[in-house]
Write an enzyme that holds these catalytic residues in place. Structure first.
Site, short mmCIF file in Angstrom:
data_model
loop_
_atom_site.label_atom_id
_atom_site.label_comp_id
_atom_site.label_asym_id
_atom_site.label_seq_id
_atom_site.Cartn_x
_atom_site.Cartn_y
_atom_site.Cartn_z
N THR A 1 -39.06 10.15 44.32
CA THR A 1 -40.48 10.24 43.86
C THR A 1 -41.27 9.44 43.98
O THR A 1 -40.89 7.91 43.86
CB THR A 1 -40.24 10.50 42.45
OG1 THR A 1 -39.68 11.88 41.86
CG2 THR A 1 -41.40 10.47 41.58
N GLN B 1 -37.03 19.66 47.62
CA GLN B 1 -36.36 19.67 46.32
C GLN B 1 -37.32 20.47 45.28
O GLN B 1 -38.28 19.89 45.11
CB GLN B 1 -35.97 18.40 45.91
CG GLN B 1 -35.02 18.50 44.58
CD GLN B 1 -34.78 17.02 43.98
OE1 GLN B 1 -35.80 16.36 43.47
NE2 GLN B 1 -33.50 16.80 43.63
N HIS C 1 -33.14 21.35 42.06
CA HIS C 1 -33.07 20.08 41.15
C HIS C 1 -32.38 20.39 39.87
O HIS C 1 -32.84 20.83 38.84
CB HIS C 1 -34.33 19.41 41.07
CG HIS C 1 -34.22 18.08 40.29
ND1 HIS C 1 -33.24 17.56 39.76
CD2 HIS C 1 -35.21 16.95 40.32
CE1 HIS C 1 -33.31 16.15 39.60
NE2 HIS C 1 -34.55 15.66 39.87
N ASN D 1 -30.32 14.84 36.56
CA ASN D 1 -31.26 14.00 35.92
C ASN D 1 -31.93 14.33 34.54
O ASN D 1 -33.23 13.85 34.45
CB ASN D 1 -32.06 13.21 36.77
CG ASN D 1 -31.49 12.52 38.05
OD1 ASN D 1 -30.32 12.33 37.64
ND2 ASN D 1 -32.09 12.24 39.08
N TYR E 1 -33.48 17.22 33.83
CA TYR E 1 -34.63 17.94 33.76
C TYR E 1 -34.27 19.24 33.52
O TYR E 1 -33.10 19.52 32.92
CB TYR E 1 -35.19 18.04 35.17
CG TYR E 1 -35.71 16.64 35.62
CD1 TYR E 1 -36.84 15.88 34.71
CD2 TYR E 1 -35.20 15.63 36.38
CE1 TYR E 1 -37.30 14.59 34.92
CE2 TYR E 1 -35.59 14.15 36.69
CZ TYR E 1 -36.79 13.86 35.87
OH TYR E 1 -37.10 12.76 36.23
N ARG F 1 -28.62 19.94 43.34
CA ARG F 1 -28.16 18.28 43.14
C ARG F 1 -27.78 18.47 41.77
O ARG F 1 -28.62 19.13 40.80
CB ARG F 1 -29.56 17.55 43.28
CG ARG F 1 -29.08 16.13 43.15
CD ARG F 1 -30.17 15.06 43.56
NE ARG F 1 -30.01 14.03 44.00
CZ ARG F 1 -30.45 12.91 43.87
NH1 ARG F 1 -31.70 12.84 43.27
NH2 ARG F 1 -30.15 11.85 44.35
N ASN G 1 -32.96 10.32 31.48
CA ASN G 1 -33.97 11.31 30.54
C ASN G 1 -33.12 11.67 29.35
O ASN G 1 -33.20 12.77 29.05
CB ASN G 1 -34.36 12.30 31.56
CG ASN G 1 -35.31 11.90 32.65
OD1 ASN G 1 -36.09 11.11 32.18
ND2 ASN G 1 -35.02 12.23 33.95
N GLY H 1 -30.94 6.63 49.04
CA GLY H 1 -32.10 6.40 48.28
C GLY H 1 -33.06 5.28 48.77
O GLY H 1 -33.60 4.92 49.66
C1 8OZ Z 1 -37.91 8.67 39.42
C2 8OZ Z 1 -39.37 8.67 38.72
C3 8OZ Z 1 -39.58 10.11 38.12
C4 8OZ Z 1 -38.85 11.19 38.69
C5 8OZ Z 1 -35.24 12.10 39.19
C6 8OZ Z 1 -37.32 13.14 40.05
O1 8OZ Z 1 -34.73 11.07 38.51
C7 8OZ Z 1 -37.01 12.32 39.20
C8 8OZ Z 1 -37.62 10.78 39.33
C9 8OZ Z 1 -37.22 9.76 39.61
O2 8OZ Z 1 -34.83 13.07 39.80
#
Ligand code: 8OZ
Length: 367
Positions: free
Chosen positions: A28, A101, A177, A180, A182, A229, A237, A318
């Protein structure tokens, strides 16, 4: 004698032949321009990194509702598709391959980013402990509302459309995705999913959305172009689960049945310790017949070891790719790596984005 490395060996990933085992991880960077379109600088940035075996784009929302941070690019409008087309053309001209992604942040969002200031959506109305970046500053994520059962087909449809758009934009494939913390991870893990319908409760129910989206995307663009992923134990998060091994063993068995081309596994805490919680990644490797992309804290030595042990097929790097556009060449020749500057990871312009030198440029500058 040191182990010979497989990092520079070719690899057949579905219809693609990768010239090496390097994957550029999705990163990102928050530099999209008006309309959340990738900028000309993005074209330059991805083009500079085309020597990786496979590039994965930064996370790109499949709808406005799926956006959680300022200035992240989308894959739902014509203008976004046109912007991405310039990126994929440049990568292909330079001999590279790139997946997009596809992303929905779920509850990791803010009313300022949502249509008419609406609440972000989630499996359950539980606010995450965490922050996002909006209106040029950090803010607590907003209180979400639980998605109605009737809204779930629309979420699946948004991923399907994102996948079709990505192919129209010239991408070689899609990475869903599922990691993480989401939306898809929020449904899968029981810390964030308290639903009592077909999408909550049992492992089978919590995994359902991730698997239905995988199936829909594979049907749209081909399983041989669809990867995903996952991050079984990351606390990123505010994600948590009471039994991640059973959950992700189940998920990966079913991803295998769908014949996805790869699973991309964040081992440990995203961007942090690899050993944050016990987890048997070999169990996922064993269950999945497609490619296993390993990620998190890899360097040359660990990548070499893991490839030699056949514990992974490809290695995603990364941060080293942020500051080393020619990471492949540098690790091949044993050249030193440019250090990265965290202050320019998110937002801004060319500084810390397209101005990290390749070896040839660094030599020119030294003359
Ligand atoms: C860092 C900042 C904002 C989003 C992830 C898409 O962790 C992100 C992300 C990473 O998968």
């Amino acid at each position: 004698m040191s182990t010979p490395t497989k990092l520079f060996d070719t690899y057949k990933l579905g219809p693609l032949t990768l010239p090496n085992r390097f994957v550029m991880a999705p990163l990102t960077r928050n530099r999209a321009v008006a309309g959340l379109v990738p900028s000309p600088l993005a074209t330059e940035y991805y083009g500079q990194r085309a020597s990786a075996g496979l590039l994965i784009s930064e996370a790109s929302q499949v709808s406005q509702q799926g956006q959680g941070y300022q200035d992240t690019p989308g894959i739902y409008s014509k203008e976004q598709v046109a912007g991405w087309r310039k990126v994929t053309d440049r990568v292909h001209e330079r001999g590279g391959r790139i997946f997009l992604q596809a992303w929905h942040v779920g509850r990791i969002s803010h009313i300022a980013l949502q249509e008419n200031g609406a609440a972000p959506v989630a499996p359950s109305a539980i606010r995450a402990k965490g922050k996002t970046y909006v209106n040029n500053g950090f803010a607590d994520v907003s209180e979400p509302r639980a998605l109605a059962l009737e809204e779930i087909p629309g979420i699946i449809e948004s991923f399907k459309r994102g996948a079709a758009n990505a192919i129209a934009a010239g991408f070689d494939g899609i990475e869903i995705h599922g990691a993480n913390g989401y939306l898809l991870d929020q449904f899968a893990r029981d810390g964030s999913n308290k639903r009592t319908d077909a999408y909550g409760g049992s492992i089978e129910n919590r995994a359902r959305l991730m698997l239905e989206i995988s199936k829909a995307v594979a049907a749209e663009i081909g399983a041989e172009r669809t990867g995903i992923r996952i991050s079984p134990v990351t606390p990123a998060n505010d994600a948590s689960d009471s039994n991640p091994q059973a959950l992700f063993d189940y998920i990966v068995d079913h991803l295998n049945a769908l014949k996805l081309v790869y699973i991309h596994v964040i081992e440990g805490a995203t961007g942090g310790p690899r050993d944050i919680a016990p987890f048997d990644y070999a169990s996922l490797r064993k269950r999945f017949k497609g490619a296993y992309i390993a990620n998190n804290g890899y360097d040359f030595e660990l990548a070499t070891k893991v490839l030699a042990a056949d514990a992974a097929d490809l290695i995603a790097f990364g941060k080293p790719f942020i500051s080393n556009p020619d990471l492949v060449e540098r690790l091949k020749t044993g050249a030193p790596l440019n250090p990265y500057d965290k202050n320019t990871f998110y937002g801004g312009g060319a500084k810390g984005y397209t101005d990290y030198p390749a070896l040839s440029e660094a030599l020119d500058a030294a003359q």
